[in-house]
Every structure is written in C-alpha cells, then in structure tokens.
Write a protein that holds these residues in place. Structure first.
Motif, mmCIF file in Angstrom:
data_model
loop_
_atom_site.group_PDB
_atom_site.id
_atom_site.type_symbol
_atom_site.label_atom_id
_atom_site.label_comp_id
_atom_site.label_asym_id
_atom_site.label_seq_id
_atom_site.Cartn_x
_atom_site.Cartn_y
_atom_site.Cartn_z
ATOM 1 N N ASP A 196 0.815 -1.213 0.000
ATOM 2 C CA ASP A 196 0.000 0.000 0.000
ATOM 3 C C ASP A 196 0.852 1.268 0.000
ATOM 4 O O ASP A 196 0.322 2.379 0.036
ATOM 5 C CB ASP A 196 -0.933 0.006 1.212
ATOM 6 C CG ASP A 196 -0.182 -0.113 2.540
ATOM 7 O OD1 ASP A 196 1.025 -0.449 2.531
ATOM 8 O OD2 ASP A 196 -0.815 0.113 3.597
ATOM 9 N N ALA A 197 2.176 1.107 -0.060
ATOM 10 C CA ALA A 197 3.070 2.262 -0.055
ATOM 11 C C ALA A 197 3.049 2.952 -1.418
ATOM 12 O O ALA A 197 2.698 2.350 -2.429
ATOM 13 C CB ALA A 197 4.493 1.823 0.278
ATOM 14 N N PRO A 198 3.418 4.237 -1.460
ATOM 15 C CA PRO A 198 3.505 4.937 -2.745
ATOM 16 C C PRO A 198 4.475 4.231 -3.701
ATOM 17 O O PRO A 198 5.436 3.579 -3.262
ATOM 18 C CB PRO A 198 4.032 6.325 -2.347
ATOM 19 C CG PRO A 198 3.633 6.486 -0.917
ATOM 20 C CD PRO A 198 3.711 5.120 -0.309
ATOM 21 N N ARG A 199 4.206 4.364 -5.009
ATOM 22 C CA ARG A 199 5.032 3.705 -6.027
ATOM 23 C C ARG A 199 5.556 4.777 -6.991
ATOM 24 O O ARG A 199 5.039 4.954 -8.090
ATOM 25 C CB ARG A 199 4.228 2.631 -6.753
ATOM 26 C CG ARG A 199 3.676 1.584 -5.786
ATOM 27 C CD ARG A 199 2.865 0.505 -6.461
ATOM 28 N NE ARG A 199 3.677 -0.562 -7.019
ATOM 29 C CZ ARG A 199 4.204 -1.551 -6.300
ATOM 30 N NH1 ARG A 199 4.021 -1.597 -4.984
ATOM 31 N NH2 ARG A 199 4.904 -2.497 -6.891
ATOM 32 N N PRO A 200 6.603 5.487 -6.572
ATOM 33 C CA PRO A 200 7.131 6.577 -7.387
ATOM 34 C C PRO A 200 7.825 6.041 -8.633
ATOM 35 O O PRO A 200 8.150 4.848 -8.711
ATOM 36 C CB PRO A 200 8.139 7.245 -6.443
ATOM 37 C CG PRO A 200 8.628 6.105 -5.603
ATOM 38 C CD PRO A 200 7.415 5.255 -5.366
ATOM 39 N N PRO A 201 8.080 6.892 -9.624
ATOM 40 C CA PRO A 201 8.823 6.427 -10.794
ATOM 41 C C PRO A 201 10.185 5.822 -10.437
ATOM 42 O O PRO A 201 10.584 4.802 -10.994
ATOM 43 C CB PRO A 201 8.976 7.693 -11.641
ATOM 44 C CG PRO A 201 7.802 8.535 -11.240
ATOM 45 C CD PRO A 201 7.605 8.283 -9.781
ATOM 46 N N ILE A 202 10.892 6.467 -9.500
ATOM 47 C CA ILE A 202 12.195 5.983 -9.054
ATOM 48 C C ILE A 202 12.183 5.897 -7.534
ATOM 49 O O ILE A 202 11.911 6.886 -6.847
ATOM 50 C CB ILE A 202 13.344 6.912 -9.498
ATOM 51 C CG1 ILE A 202 13.349 7.102 -11.021
ATOM 52 C CG2 ILE A 202 14.683 6.370 -9.004
ATOM 53 C CD1 ILE A 202 13.698 5.873 -11.823
ATOM 54 N N CYS A 203 12.483 4.713 -7.033
ATOM 55 C CA CYS A 203 12.649 4.505 -5.588
ATOM 56 C C CYS A 203 14.137 4.372 -5.297
ATOM 57 O O CYS A 203 14.840 3.584 -5.944
ATOM 58 C CB CYS A 203 11.901 3.236 -5.160
ATOM 59 S SG CYS A 203 12.401 2.554 -3.557
ATOM 60 N N LEU A 204 14.611 5.124 -4.334
ATOM 61 C CA LEU A 204 16.004 5.047 -3.905
ATOM 62 C C LEU A 204 16.046 4.365 -2.542
ATOM 63 O O LEU A 204 15.545 4.896 -1.556
ATOM 64 C CB LEU A 204 16.616 6.451 -3.822
ATOM 65 C CG LEU A 204 16.607 7.242 -5.134
ATOM 66 C CD1 LEU A 204 17.149 8.652 -4.898
ATOM 67 C CD2 LEU A 204 17.407 6.533 -6.219
ATOM 68 N N GLY A 205 16.625 3.158 -2.509
ATOM 69 C CA GLY A 205 16.729 2.406 -1.263
ATOM 70 C C GLY A 205 18.038 2.718 -0.560
ATOM 71 O O GLY A 205 19.096 2.798 -1.196
#
Length: 265
Positions: free
Chosen positions: A170-179
């Motif tokens: 249910d977390a946001p799904r941005p174009p780019i995720c930086l872990g």
C-alpha cells in the motif's frame, strides 16, 4: 563446494573506478535440476518469471557502463532469483521469510506454493547463495584495495501495481525509488542520485522497497563502502509484465551513467 557455471559474472571496469553496478534479479534462467524442485507447471512458471524478474535491468546497467567516462564494474546474477535470491539474509533476520520469500523462495508472488514448505534450503544456499556472496565480497574488497572506497549501486525494477507478496504493497510507487542504508548511504550519494533521475517524474526514499545491498563482511562495519538501491518502476521502460523494452531504457541508462560519473569523482 559445487558452484554452478556462469551463475554470476563480474564484468571488469576501470581499475580506478570505485563503482560496482550490481544486477541481481535480471535473469530468467533456472538450471534443470532446480526446475525439477519447483511445483509450478511450465505456463505458471513463465508467468511467475514475468512478474518476479527485473527484466532488462542488465541491459540498463551495461549501457550505463558503456556510456560512463570511467567504466564501472558490473556484477550480474546470471540465474533467476527463483534459484536463490542473493540479496536476502540467509537466516531469520530476513523479513520476507514471513511471505515464503527468504533466500530460497517457497511461495510465489501470489503467495501460492512454489516449493514444498518443508524444503531444506541448505543445498541451494551452499551451491548458489554462498559462492555468490563470496564473489561479491571479493569484488568489493578489490575496489577498496584499488580505489580506496567502494560504491555499490544496486539496479532493480518493480511493477507498476503491487503484487500480493509485497509486505508494503500500500506504499507509494514513485517512478524511481532510492533504497538506502543508514550506515552506507551518505547524503552526497542521495543528492547526486536525485539529480541524475530528476527527469522521470519524481524520486522517493525507501518506498515501496527499502534498503540496499552490502556484503555482510562489510555491512555496518566499513564506512568506506557506500551503497544505494535504484528501483525503477517498470512502466518507464517496458511492457508489463515481462514484455519488451521501449525507448525509456536508453534514457534510464543515460541517467544511471550520470549517477556513475558523479559517484566516481
């Protein structure tokens, strides 16, 4: 210890480069003897591979490496994560064990049986996981010896819509995720990553996936090892699930090359 041939590949870069592009989930290859232990029929397995594979990420990394002024090193998993997932903890520290997706998966992305629940993971860990981890550890140690530091950039992708296995779907799904990792992701690395991927509609930290890969020998022990996970939403560059790549791949490779260049300085 038996090591399967071509289970991983280290592609050399410039001696002076501290950067390793790590590509752990791009392959669909499953050795025949490992395939025999998977419960899915061929059609269901192909569909599972469509969803679970970070398709075309090896090509993105290779194009970025070719475009970089100082060539980074590439460490590429040549086997599917359905063989073993080299980025999981191999023990009870791994939170994805609750979904049946620790280092050796027993459940699919739809939480259906993939292998027998009572499977002993030790043979697969010994044959594939531990040799992979040892080789990646050597690659990082070599960068420390040659360049005085190491920068592991973890190259991943994720589906536009959450799959049932995701613990934080249910977390946001941005174009780019930086872990990130609090011990291994310095602020400067985040700054240059945000700048490199600024043209894709937004970046976010640790959502929907968090963390980044550092070999356990260095994890939270050696501050000379920096690390960042780059998770690319798949609709930016490919037809989902498991389809062909589009023109977005070249743009992403160019952005990744910019990140490599900034991380090399």
């Amino acid at each position: 210890m038996n090591q399967a041939p071509r289970s991983f590949q280290l592609v050399p870069g410039a001696t002076a480069s501290p950067v390793i592009l790590h590509v752990p989930h791009a392959s669909r290859t499953i050795p025949p003897d490992v395939r025999d232990g998977i419960l899915l029929d061929d059609h269901a397995l192909a569909r599972e591979l469509d969803h679970v594979t970070d398709a075309h990420t090896a090509e993105i990394a290779a194009e970025a490496a070719a475009a970089a002024a100082v060539t980074p090193w590439q460490f590429v998993n040549r086997l599917s994560r359905l063989v073993v997932d080299p980025e999981r903890f191999p023990d009870e520290r791994e939170e994805m064990l609750t979904a049946g997706m620790g280092a050796v998966y027993t459940r699919t992305t739809r939480r259906e049986p993939l292998r027998p629940t009572a499977l002993d993971p030790a043979p697969l860990l010994d044959r594939y996981f531990h040799p992979y981890a040892a080789a990646m550890t050597r690659a990082v140690a070599d960068r420390l010896d040659a360049a005085g530091r190491a920068v592991v950039i973890d190259v991943h992708s994720y589906p536009t819509h959450a799959l049932p296995y995701e613990l934080h779907g249910d977390a946001p799904r941005p174009p780019i995720c930086l872990g990130t990792d609090p011990h291994h992701t310095p602020g400067e690395l985040l700054t240059v990553a945000r700048r490199a991927f600024a043209g894709f509609g937004g970046t976010a930290l640790d959502t929907p996936f968090a963390g980044t890969y550092v070999p356990l020998q260095f994890h939270r022990r050696d501050p000379r090892v920096s690390a960042l996970m780059v998770e690319i939403r798949r609709d930016l560059y490919m037809d989902e699930p498991g389809g062909t790549a589009g023109p977005g791949l070249e743009r992403l490779a160019s952005a990744l090359a910019d990140l490599v260049a900034a991380s090399t300085m």
